[in-house]
Design a protein around this motif. Sequence first.
Motif, mmCIF file in Angstrom:
data_model
loop_
_atom_site.group_PDB
_atom_site.id
_atom_site.type_symbol
_atom_site.label_atom_id
_atom_site.label_comp_id
_atom_site.label_asym_id
_atom_site.label_seq_id
_atom_site.Cartn_x
_atom_site.Cartn_y
_atom_site.Cartn_z
ATOM 1 N N LYS A 121 0.829 -1.198 0.000
ATOM 2 C CA LYS A 121 0.000 0.000 0.000
ATOM 3 C C LYS A 121 0.871 1.259 0.000
ATOM 4 N N PRO A 122 0.403 2.312 -0.657
ATOM 5 C CA PRO A 122 1.188 3.554 -0.720
ATOM 6 C C PRO A 122 1.158 4.304 0.607
ATOM 7 N N PRO A 123 2.070 5.263 0.793
ATOM 8 C CA PRO A 123 2.067 6.068 2.022
ATOM 9 C C PRO A 123 0.759 6.854 2.150
ATOM 10 N N ALA A 124 0.431 7.193 3.418
ATOM 11 C CA ALA A 124 1.246 7.033 4.614
ATOM 12 C C ALA A 124 1.303 5.572 5.048
ATOM 13 N N LYS A 125 2.493 5.130 5.518
ATOM 14 C CA LYS A 125 2.676 3.758 5.954
ATOM 15 C C LYS A 125 3.848 3.710 6.917
ATOM 16 N N ILE A 126 4.015 2.544 7.571
ATOM 17 C CA ILE A 126 5.156 2.398 8.467
ATOM 18 C C ILE A 126 6.170 1.406 7.918
ATOM 19 N N GLY A 127 5.925 0.885 6.707
ATOM 20 C CA GLY A 127 6.912 0.064 6.032
ATOM 21 C C GLY A 127 6.956 -1.384 6.461
ATOM 22 N N LEU A 128 5.788 -1.993 6.688
ATOM 23 C CA LEU A 128 5.738 -3.408 7.063
ATOM 24 C C LEU A 128 6.200 -4.288 5.908
ATOM 25 N N LYS A 129 6.822 -5.422 6.250
ATOM 26 C CA LYS A 129 7.346 -6.354 5.256
ATOM 27 C C LYS A 129 6.445 -7.578 5.145
ATOM 28 N N PRO A 130 6.229 -8.087 3.935
ATOM 29 C CA PRO A 130 5.401 -9.288 3.756
ATOM 30 C C PRO A 130 5.938 -10.457 4.578
ATOM 31 N N GLY A 131 5.025 -11.195 5.187
ATOM 32 C CA GLY A 131 5.419 -12.356 5.952
ATOM 33 C C GLY A 131 5.755 -12.078 7.404
ATOM 34 N N THR A 132 5.864 -10.810 7.768
ATOM 35 C CA THR A 132 6.120 -10.461 9.163
ATOM 36 C C THR A 132 4.787 -10.312 9.896
ATOM 37 N N THR A 133 4.868 -9.972 11.161
ATOM 38 C CA THR A 133 3.658 -9.737 11.944
ATOM 39 C C THR A 133 3.778 -8.422 12.696
ATOM 40 N N ILE A 134 2.635 -7.906 13.120
ATOM 41 C CA ILE A 134 2.595 -6.709 13.960
ATOM 42 C C ILE A 134 1.577 -6.951 15.054
ATOM 43 N N SER A 221 -4.240 11.128 21.202
ATOM 44 C CA SER A 221 -3.577 12.356 21.631
ATOM 45 C C SER A 221 -2.060 12.273 21.540
ATOM 46 N N VAL A 222 -1.546 11.125 21.124
ATOM 47 C CA VAL A 222 -0.102 10.930 21.016
ATOM 48 C C VAL A 222 0.449 11.698 19.811
ATOM 49 N N THR A 223 1.515 12.436 20.011
ATOM 50 C CA THR A 223 2.065 13.266 18.940
ATOM 51 C C THR A 223 3.135 12.554 18.110
ATOM 52 N N GLU A 224 3.724 11.485 18.662
ATOM 53 C CA GLU A 224 4.678 10.688 17.893
ATOM 54 C C GLU A 224 4.896 9.355 18.604
ATOM 55 N N PHE A 225 5.364 8.382 17.849
ATOM 56 C CA PHE A 225 5.660 7.078 18.436
ATOM 57 C C PHE A 225 6.783 6.416 17.656
ATOM 58 N N GLU A 226 7.358 5.386 18.243
ATOM 59 C CA GLU A 226 8.454 4.657 17.613
ATOM 60 C C GLU A 226 8.008 3.244 17.271
ATOM 61 N N TYR A 227 8.452 2.779 16.105
ATOM 62 C CA TYR A 227 8.184 1.391 15.715
ATOM 63 C C TYR A 227 9.273 0.950 14.742
ATOM 64 N N GLY A 228 9.808 -0.222 14.967
ATOM 65 C CA GLY A 228 10.833 -0.752 14.070
ATOM 66 C C GLY A 228 12.057 0.122 13.953
ATOM 67 N N GLY A 229 12.387 0.822 15.042
ATOM 68 C CA GLY A 229 13.563 1.686 15.021
ATOM 69 C C GLY A 229 13.355 3.025 14.345
ATOM 70 N N ARG A 230 12.127 3.322 13.964
ATOM 71 C CA ARG A 230 11.817 4.603 13.310
ATOM 72 C C ARG A 230 10.836 5.385 14.163
ATOM 73 N N ARG A 231 10.885 6.697 14.036
ATOM 74 C CA ARG A 231 9.989 7.578 14.768
ATOM 75 C C ARG A 231 8.978 8.179 13.789
ATOM 76 N N PHE A 232 7.713 8.104 14.160
ATOM 77 C CA PHE A 232 6.643 8.601 13.301
ATOM 78 C C PHE A 232 5.872 9.706 14.026
ATOM 79 N N LYS A 233 5.683 10.827 13.345
ATOM 80 C CA LYS A 233 4.969 11.955 13.928
ATOM 81 C C LYS A 233 3.481 11.906 13.551
ATOM 82 N N ALA A 234 2.648 12.432 14.419
ATOM 83 C CA ALA A 234 1.206 12.423 14.208
ATOM 84 C C ALA A 234 0.825 13.290 13.017
#
Length: 304
Positions: A121-134, A221-234
């Motif tokens: 899927k196109p952005p916005a995204k967090i870059g999940l890889k096929p075959g992985t889980t979240i 209400s969260v303004t940013e979070f981290e996932y997979g070593g990356r930081r994502f802003k709201a």
Amino acid sequence: MTSRLFARPGLLAPLKAMLSAIMALALVACQSTELTSAGLMSASAPRAASSLASEAEIRGQSTLVLDYASGRTLHEEAADGLRYPASLTKMMTLYLLFEAIGEGRLSLDSELVVSENAASKPPAKIGLKPGTTIRVCDAAQAIAVKSANDVATVIAENLGGTEEGFAAAMTAKARSLGMSRTLFANASGLPDPRQISTARDMATLGRALLSRFPHYAPLFSVTEFEYGGRRFKATNKLLGKVAGVDGLKTGYIRDAGFHLAATAKRGGRRIIVVVMGGEKGRDRDAKVIALIDEYLGAARFAER
């Protein structure tokens, strides 16, 4: 506020305890859904008139201000005009996810499988890889904060078997909530001429989401979070900048324009403001701020 809501020590257990206390609500007749081993499928999808999609206005502008406590409409402009909901759609994706958790079909620690389709899927995204889980808790955070399209499809496929099946369940739930002019075709709000809604229906959804699942309100209400070593802003730029604003969801696609369903509380009163079809993000935000000030009064400090 930087946060990984469900990862905080001591917070996961209380949340799980609260979730275990939530009783499953009975779904209405032909609009019911059922989570089976094959996924969350609509028992009988409502017969939404597909012809309505042809009436949707490109970048049509709509506004609605709703008193949260009473549900009373305080202000409206073309609130029933058909619009493309864009990522406001994800409020319903989260509604069905939270419902599945509350019914014990999933837990916050359940792992959702990422398909090749979801990962593409196109952005916005967090870059999940096929075959992985979240994990479900991370998926909810990614939707609420980053509006991740890849995550929305992951949720849809894991709960609905297919995104089409999940979209049918979304539309069925919309009808049960009184959203009479909404039709969902996907879980993300990515462009699809069949995906339509109104400012009134989106305000109805926002109110239902917060009132039924208040324990998840901090997610928005969260303004940013981290996932997979990356930081994502709201995507919601009013958070932390406009007094009393503590959610809810942004949206944008070319044919929709800039949307925002915002919730704000001042002086003990909460409202939901929906602005759809802004020409620019800053214009949309300015209109939302003006409406908040008009109906809650000018803020002197931020309330939490």
